[in-house]
Design a protein around this motif. Structure first.
Motif, short mmCIF file in Angstrom:
data_model
loop_
_atom_site.label_atom_id
_atom_site.label_comp_id
_atom_site.label_asym_id
_atom_site.label_seq_id
_atom_site.Cartn_x
_atom_site.Cartn_y
_atom_site.Cartn_z
N PRO B 53 0.81 -1.23 0.00
CA PRO B 53 0.00 0.00 0.00
C PRO B 53 0.84 1.27 0.00
CG PRO B 53 -0.70 -1.50 1.74
CD PRO B 53 0.57 -2.04 1.20
N LYS B 54 2.06 1.16 0.50
CA LYS B 54 2.88 2.36 0.64
C LYS B 54 3.71 2.64 -0.62
CE LYS B 54 4.36 5.55 3.55
NZ LYS B 54 3.42 6.48 4.15
N CYS B 55 3.79 1.63 -1.50
CA CYS B 55 4.75 1.73 -2.61
C CYS B 55 4.01 2.01 -3.91
CB CYS B 55 5.53 0.44 -2.74
SG CYS B 55 5.95 -0.29 -1.15
N LEU B 56 4.76 2.57 -4.86
CA LEU B 56 4.15 2.84 -6.15
C LEU B 56 3.92 1.56 -6.93
CD1 LEU B 56 5.62 6.03 -7.77
CD2 LEU B 56 3.26 5.44 -7.36
N PRO B 66 7.82 -0.88 6.21
CA PRO B 66 7.28 -1.50 7.44
C PRO B 66 5.88 -2.08 7.23
CG PRO B 66 8.27 0.61 7.95
CD PRO B 66 8.31 0.48 6.46
N ILE B 67 5.07 -1.36 6.47
CA ILE B 67 3.70 -1.85 6.29
C ILE B 67 3.70 -3.15 5.49
CG2 ILE B 67 3.30 -0.38 4.24
CD1 ILE B 67 0.68 -1.41 6.83
N ASP B 70 4.56 -5.86 7.89
CA ASP B 70 3.39 -6.17 8.73
C ASP B 70 2.36 -6.99 7.96
OD1 ASP B 70 4.57 -4.82 10.71
OD2 ASP B 70 3.23 -3.10 10.71
N LEU B 71 2.18 -6.63 6.68
CA LEU B 71 1.17 -7.34 5.91
C LEU B 71 1.63 -8.75 5.57
CD1 LEU B 71 -0.33 -4.56 3.62
CD2 LEU B 71 -1.31 -5.63 5.64
N THR B 74 0.81 -10.57 8.52
CA THR B 74 -0.63 -10.80 8.55
C THR B 74 -1.03 -11.94 7.62
OG1 THR B 74 -0.97 -8.48 9.03
CG2 THR B 74 -2.87 -9.71 8.25
N GLN B 94 -8.51 -6.78 0.85
CA GLN B 94 -9.26 -5.80 0.06
C GLN B 94 -10.23 -5.01 0.93
OE1 GLN B 94 -11.60 -7.43 -3.08
NE2 GLN B 94 -11.88 -5.46 -4.10
N ARG B 96 -9.76 -4.05 3.85
CA ARG B 96 -9.05 -3.06 4.67
C ARG B 96 -8.27 -2.05 3.85
NH1 ARG B 96 -10.33 -7.28 6.91
NH2 ARG B 96 -10.73 -7.55 9.13
N TYR B 97 -7.68 -2.51 2.75
CA TYR B 97 -6.82 -1.61 1.98
C TYR B 97 -7.38 -1.26 0.60
CZ TYR B 97 -3.45 -1.89 5.67
OH TYR B 97 -2.84 -1.77 6.88
N GLY B 98 -8.55 -1.79 0.28
CA GLY B 98 -9.18 -1.41 -0.97
C GLY B 98 -8.60 -2.10 -2.19
N PHE B 100 -6.63 -1.05 -4.28
CA PHE B 100 -5.24 -0.69 -4.53
C PHE B 100 -4.30 -1.86 -4.35
CE2 PHE B 100 -1.08 0.99 -3.48
CZ PHE B 100 -0.92 2.05 -4.34
#
Lengths: 189, 163
Positions: B53-56, B66-67, B70-71, B74, B94, B96-98, B100
């Motif tokens: 989610p944090k990356c392009l 880090p995210i 964590d994922l 998970t 999906q 939780r993070y849509g 994306f």
């Protein structure tokens, strides 16, 4: 007719460039839309940072609009938005819940003592599990909840006076929260 | 005397190990426990599948954010501890993070144009191409109907006599 049709490629090119310009200008990159918008805030149970024996659940957030702010001491932007959060806590009735995200409790407590505590509750999410339930991918992130515990809006990035004026305050007013009520709204509700 | 060949040997060894280090660098070094190989393979496939989610443009497997860590944790928990199916893991992330996090975006009201615009542009291109070819054939002869008819008859006469 054929003269005019010669300009079709130029027209198509202009349209594509225009769409590209709008697309890049939207700056949608850093604001990943939350999957939780208009959905209930996830069920959770988290211990209070300042009182680890007490746990807060989703039920505690119900009954009035609330602002859930994800922060950490390792996050420089959290420090820059802190002043605005302090102001919101001082000037409004809004319940502000902090989620101390992937942080060390001792550092977090020291941070709050040093810069002030705008939060009604601070939840201890040192392992980031609540963050994952909320779809958090960085800090700071701020969620607006209505009285039924549904996520109305999510702000990725800092809460500054402009964001408060343009994005947050109008929504809170819609939810029926009065501005600048009692000056002391720092006690637990 | 003896140092020289040793150095040579060690450089050869390093060279031989180079692919191994590259392989290590490419995949994350998480020490997760799995019940069996099937579970492990499913975990690997899933973290390859999701976007960080944090990356392009990096998947969960390839990101050090880090995210993403964590994922991955998970996904491991969902697969190894909670025993979710692949589709349940997809739905979980999906929710939780849509969309994306899915590299394969679903067709819905927000994404229809991503799918349809290329097809539309392709059709437009075909249409323009067809029109261009069509008009070229008619225009470049430069003859009116009368002359066209005469041309046809000349060609016909020529081919008759030619045979």
């Amino acid at each position: 007719m054929s003269r005019v049709s010669l300009y079709i490629p130029l027209g198509v090119f202009a349209v594509i460039m225009g769409l590209g310009y709008i697309g890049f200008d939207l700056g949608a990159r850093d604001e990943l839309p939350s999957a939780l918008i208009n959905k209930p805030f996830p069920e959770f149970s988290a211990r209070l940072l300042e009182d680890p024996d007490r746990a807060i659940t989703r039920a505690d957030l119900l009954g009035r609009p609330a602002m859930v702010n994800v922060w950490a001491t390792w996050c420089p932007t959290c420090l820059s938005e802190h002043e605005e959060l302090m102001r919101i806590a001082r000037d409004t009735d809004i319940v502000i819940v902090g989620v101390n995200y992937k942080d060390r409790p001792a550092k977090a407590l020291q941070w709050l003592a040093q810069y002030g505590n705008p939060y009604d509750w601070v939840l201890d999410d040192r392992d980031g599990l609540l963050g994952i339930e909320m779809g958090v991918y960085g800090a700071p992130e701020t969620f607006l909840l209505n009285a039924a515990g549904e996520v109305v809006y999510k702000r990725v990035g800092d809460v500054n006076p402009r964001i408060w004026r343009d994005e947050l305050e109008p929504r809170f007013r819609q939810l029926g929260v009065t501005q600048s009520a009692t000056p002391e709204s720092q006690n637990s509700p | 005397m003896i140092r020289y060949p040793l150095r040579k040997l060690s450089s050869w060894l390093l060279l031989a190990l180079l692919p191994a280090t590259v392989a290590l660098g490419a995949s994350q070094i998480d020490t997760f426990q799995f019940a069996d190989d099937v579970e492990k393979r499913r975990y690997r496939a899933l973290i390859e599948e999701f976007r960080c989610p944090k990356c392009l443009n990096t998947n969960l497997a390839g990101s050090d954010a880090p995210i993403a860590q964590d994922l991955r944790k998970t996904v491991h928990r969902l697969v190894a501890v909670e025993g979710m199916s692949d589709q349940e893991v997809r739905d979980y992330l999906q929710a939780r993070y849509g969309d994306f996090v899915l590299y394969d975006p679903p067709f819905n009201t927000r994404t229809w144009y991503i799918w349809l615009v290329p097809i539309g542009l392709g059709l437009l291109a075909l249409f323009v191409l067809y029109r261009l070819q069509h008009s070229a054939r008619v225009e470049h002869s430069g003859l009116d109907d009368e002359q066209q008819k005469r041309l046809q008859s000349i060609v016909a006469a020529k081919t008759d006599t030619g045979n």
